[in-house]
Design a protein around this motif. Sequence first.
Motif, PDB file in Angstrom:
ATOM      1  N   LEU A 187       0.833  -1.201   0.000  1.00  0.00           N
ATOM      2  CA  LEU A 187       0.000   0.000   0.000  1.00  0.00           C
ATOM      3  C   LEU A 187       0.870   1.254   0.000  1.00  0.00           C
ATOM      4  O   LEU A 187       0.579   2.229  -0.712  1.00  0.00           O
ATOM      5  CB  LEU A 187      -0.928  -0.006   1.210  1.00  0.00           C
ATOM      6  CG  LEU A 187      -1.930   1.148   1.313  1.00  0.00           C
ATOM      7  CD1 LEU A 187      -2.841   1.206   0.093  1.00  0.00           C
ATOM      8  CD2 LEU A 187      -2.756   1.021   2.586  1.00  0.00           C
ATOM      9  N   ARG A 189       2.077   2.737  -3.267  1.00  0.00           N
ATOM     10  CA  ARG A 189       1.083   3.390  -4.126  1.00  0.00           C
ATOM     11  C   ARG A 189       0.488   4.643  -3.486  1.00  0.00           C
ATOM     12  O   ARG A 189      -0.577   5.112  -3.891  1.00  0.00           O
ATOM     13  CB  ARG A 189      -0.030   2.386  -4.431  1.00  0.00           C
ATOM     14  CG  ARG A 189       0.457   1.134  -5.129  1.00  0.00           C
ATOM     15  CD  ARG A 189      -0.508  -0.021  -4.992  1.00  0.00           C
ATOM     16  NE  ARG A 189      -1.867   0.367  -5.324  1.00  0.00           N
ATOM     17  CZ  ARG A 189      -2.930  -0.409  -5.120  1.00  0.00           C
ATOM     18  NH1 ARG A 189      -2.788  -1.591  -4.572  1.00  0.00           N
ATOM     19  NH2 ARG A 189      -4.127   0.011  -5.465  1.00  0.00           N
ATOM     20  N   ASN A 215      -1.902   8.599  -6.898  1.00  0.00           N
ATOM     21  CA  ASN A 215      -3.367   8.626  -6.854  1.00  0.00           C
ATOM     22  C   ASN A 215      -3.929   9.144  -5.527  1.00  0.00           C
ATOM     23  O   ASN A 215      -4.798  10.031  -5.535  1.00  0.00           O
ATOM     24  CB  ASN A 215      -3.924   7.245  -7.195  1.00  0.00           C
ATOM     25  CG  ASN A 215      -3.645   6.862  -8.635  1.00  0.00           C
ATOM     26  OD1 ASN A 215      -4.021   7.583  -9.559  1.00  0.00           O
ATOM     27  ND2 ASN A 215      -2.960   5.758  -8.844  1.00  0.00           N
ATOM     28  N   PRO A 216      -3.481   8.643  -4.373  1.00  0.00           N
ATOM     29  CA  PRO A 216      -4.061   9.148  -3.121  1.00  0.00           C
ATOM     30  C   PRO A 216      -3.806  10.633  -2.885  1.00  0.00           C
ATOM     31  O   PRO A 216      -4.719  11.366  -2.492  1.00  0.00           O
ATOM     32  CB  PRO A 216      -3.376   8.280  -2.058  1.00  0.00           C
ATOM     33  CG  PRO A 216      -2.991   7.033  -2.759  1.00  0.00           C
ATOM     34  CD  PRO A 216      -2.613   7.476  -4.137  1.00  0.00           C
ATOM     35  N   ASP A 228      -7.725   3.715  -9.578  1.00  0.00           N
ATOM     36  CA  ASP A 228      -7.343   3.892  -8.182  1.00  0.00           C
ATOM     37  C   ASP A 228      -7.675   5.288  -7.672  1.00  0.00           C
ATOM     38  O   ASP A 228      -8.137   5.454  -6.540  1.00  0.00           O
ATOM     39  CB  ASP A 228      -5.842   3.633  -8.017  1.00  0.00           C
ATOM     40  CG  ASP A 228      -5.497   2.162  -8.116  1.00  0.00           C
ATOM     41  OD1 ASP A 228      -6.368   1.328  -7.829  1.00  0.00           O
ATOM     42  OD2 ASP A 228      -4.361   1.824  -8.491  1.00  0.00           O
ATOM     43  N   LEU A 262     -10.806   6.344  -4.684  1.00  0.00           N
ATOM     44  CA  LEU A 262     -10.503   7.115  -3.485  1.00  0.00           C
ATOM     45  C   LEU A 262     -11.286   8.428  -3.476  1.00  0.00           C
ATOM     46  O   LEU A 262     -11.822   8.833  -2.433  1.00  0.00           O
ATOM     47  CB  LEU A 262      -9.002   7.384  -3.399  1.00  0.00           C
ATOM     48  CG  LEU A 262      -8.131   6.139  -3.180  1.00  0.00           C
ATOM     49  CD1 LEU A 262      -6.659   6.504  -3.230  1.00  0.00           C
ATOM     50  CD2 LEU A 262      -8.461   5.447  -1.868  1.00  0.00           C
ATOM     51  N   LEU A 275      -5.857   6.782   4.058  1.00  0.00           N
ATOM     52  CA  LEU A 275      -5.594   5.689   3.127  1.00  0.00           C
ATOM     53  C   LEU A 275      -5.776   4.331   3.806  1.00  0.00           C
ATOM     54  O   LEU A 275      -6.309   3.389   3.220  1.00  0.00           O
ATOM     55  CB  LEU A 275      -4.172   5.830   2.586  1.00  0.00           C
ATOM     56  CG  LEU A 275      -3.748   4.913   1.448  1.00  0.00           C
ATOM     57  CD1 LEU A 275      -4.638   5.102   0.230  1.00  0.00           C
ATOM     58  CD2 LEU A 275      -2.287   5.186   1.073  1.00  0.00           C
ATOM     59  N   SER A 313      -9.409   3.038   3.931  1.00  0.00           N
ATOM     60  CA  SER A 313     -10.143   3.027   2.666  1.00  0.00           C
ATOM     61  C   SER A 313     -10.060   1.681   1.975  1.00  0.00           C
ATOM     62  O   SER A 313      -9.146   0.880   2.234  1.00  0.00           O
ATOM     63  CB  SER A 313      -9.584   4.108   1.722  1.00  0.00           C
ATOM     64  OG  SER A 313      -9.672   5.381   2.306  1.00  0.00           O
ATOM     65  N   HIS A 314     -11.005   1.436   1.072  1.00  0.00           N
ATOM     66  CA  HIS A 314     -10.922   0.289   0.173  1.00  0.00           C
ATOM     67  C   HIS A 314      -9.942   0.653  -0.952  1.00  0.00           C
ATOM     68  O   HIS A 314     -10.052   1.712  -1.564  1.00  0.00           O
ATOM     69  CB  HIS A 314     -12.283  -0.023  -0.442  1.00  0.00           C
ATOM     70  CG  HIS A 314     -13.294  -0.503   0.557  1.00  0.00           C
ATOM     71  ND1 HIS A 314     -13.297  -1.778   1.058  1.00  0.00           N
ATOM     72  CD2 HIS A 314     -14.341   0.137   1.143  1.00  0.00           C
ATOM     73  CE1 HIS A 314     -14.301  -1.920   1.905  1.00  0.00           C
ATOM     74  NE2 HIS A 314     -14.940  -0.760   1.987  1.00  0.00           N
ATOM     75  N   ASN A 315      -9.005  -0.239  -1.217  1.00  0.00           N
ATOM     76  CA  ASN A 315      -8.038  -0.036  -2.282  1.00  0.00           C
ATOM     77  C   ASN A 315      -8.030  -1.265  -3.190  1.00  0.00           C
ATOM     78  O   ASN A 315      -8.325  -2.379  -2.746  1.00  0.00           O
ATOM     79  CB  ASN A 315      -6.632   0.167  -1.706  1.00  0.00           C
ATOM     80  CG  ASN A 315      -6.518   1.418  -0.859  1.00  0.00           C
ATOM     81  OD1 ASN A 315      -6.309   2.504  -1.384  1.00  0.00           O
ATOM     82  ND2 ASN A 315      -6.661   1.274   0.454  1.00  0.00           N
ATOM     83  N   SER A 316      -7.700  -1.077  -4.450  1.00  0.00           N
ATOM     84  CA  SER A 316      -7.596  -2.223  -5.344  1.00  0.00           C
ATOM     85  C   SER A 316      -6.442  -3.115  -4.893  1.00  0.00           C
ATOM     86  O   SER A 316      -5.484  -2.650  -4.270  1.00  0.00           O
ATOM     87  CB  SER A 316      -7.398  -1.763  -6.790  1.00  0.00           C
ATOM     88  OG  SER A 316      -6.230  -0.981  -6.908  1.00  0.00           O
TER      89      SER A 316
END
Length: 318
Positions: free
Chosen positions: A118, A121, A125-126, A151, A155, A277, A280-283
């Motif tokens: 995590l 990444r 994107n975040p 992604d 978010l 982050l 959260s749900h992340n791919s």
Amino acid sequence: MENSALVYRQFGEPASVLQAETARKGPLMPGNLRVQMLCAPVNASDLIPITGAYRHRVTLPGVAGYEGVGRVIAAPQAFQSLVGKRVLPLRGEGTWQQVVDCPAELAVPVPDEIETWLAARAFINPLAAQLMLRLCPPEGKRVLLTAAGSDCAILLGQWARQMGATAVWGIHRSPAHAARLAAMGITPIAQQETAAVLSVAAQCDIVYDATGGALAQALLEAMPQAGEFISYGLLSGQPFTLARHYPPVRWFHIRNTFSACDPQRWQAEFRALWPRLLSSHNSESVPLPFAAWREALQHYYQPGRVGKPVLQMAQEEA
């Protein structure tokens, strides 16, 4: 120290122009950290510059990659406490290599509770999502996302709901994205369902758009003039034109935003980002060995992809 890197010496399709090259790493410059990379993801923002889309700001030869995570193996005296610790080695060299040097004051320490996949990444994107939501707050607004399976969009959607958006819709191209968007509280809309897309656009207050092209043009035509349109990408590869009767369009480029950050604000952005982050749900991450970088590119381009390919440069120590 020998270092392997993915280098491009001319612009073109990434699979064609990228080459794995091994060379001796030069001496560490004053004020920099040296980081042994653990892993780095594959993003659109990594691949698009290789094609030459931003050739005016890219100097060849270049090492690909803009984000990732690694362990510090050498540091200036003032940053010795970081040796052995995980950091994001950002805003220095390209990250698709085994060893990265970066400015010590811009390297972002990774909290222990953040897993390596995590953390790798956490930048492109975040941080973009966090900054866009500050630029155009969604509280009390109806929000529409394009490229909703990406992604950044997932978010944006989750955090917009947490910040008080009254509704969040997500336009997607693949049926594979519909169920997971709904599970995040984002109402899915298939891009090919034109009437539904335009109906939602006509009632939304904010569009966060990553596609450009014909879809962006259609949304701008349908939106109320009092709405706001945030353009942060051109995944379609096509621009769109503006007209006087359109709602205001804001152009968001993360590079322009963080270049104005001093080191203190830069670090503060990540301190605010980590807990957000983590909750959260992340791919899912799809790890692939660094040597299998061609397979990682192939995976990235798969239609309906829901996982994020991540290049693994080194194994985590037990």
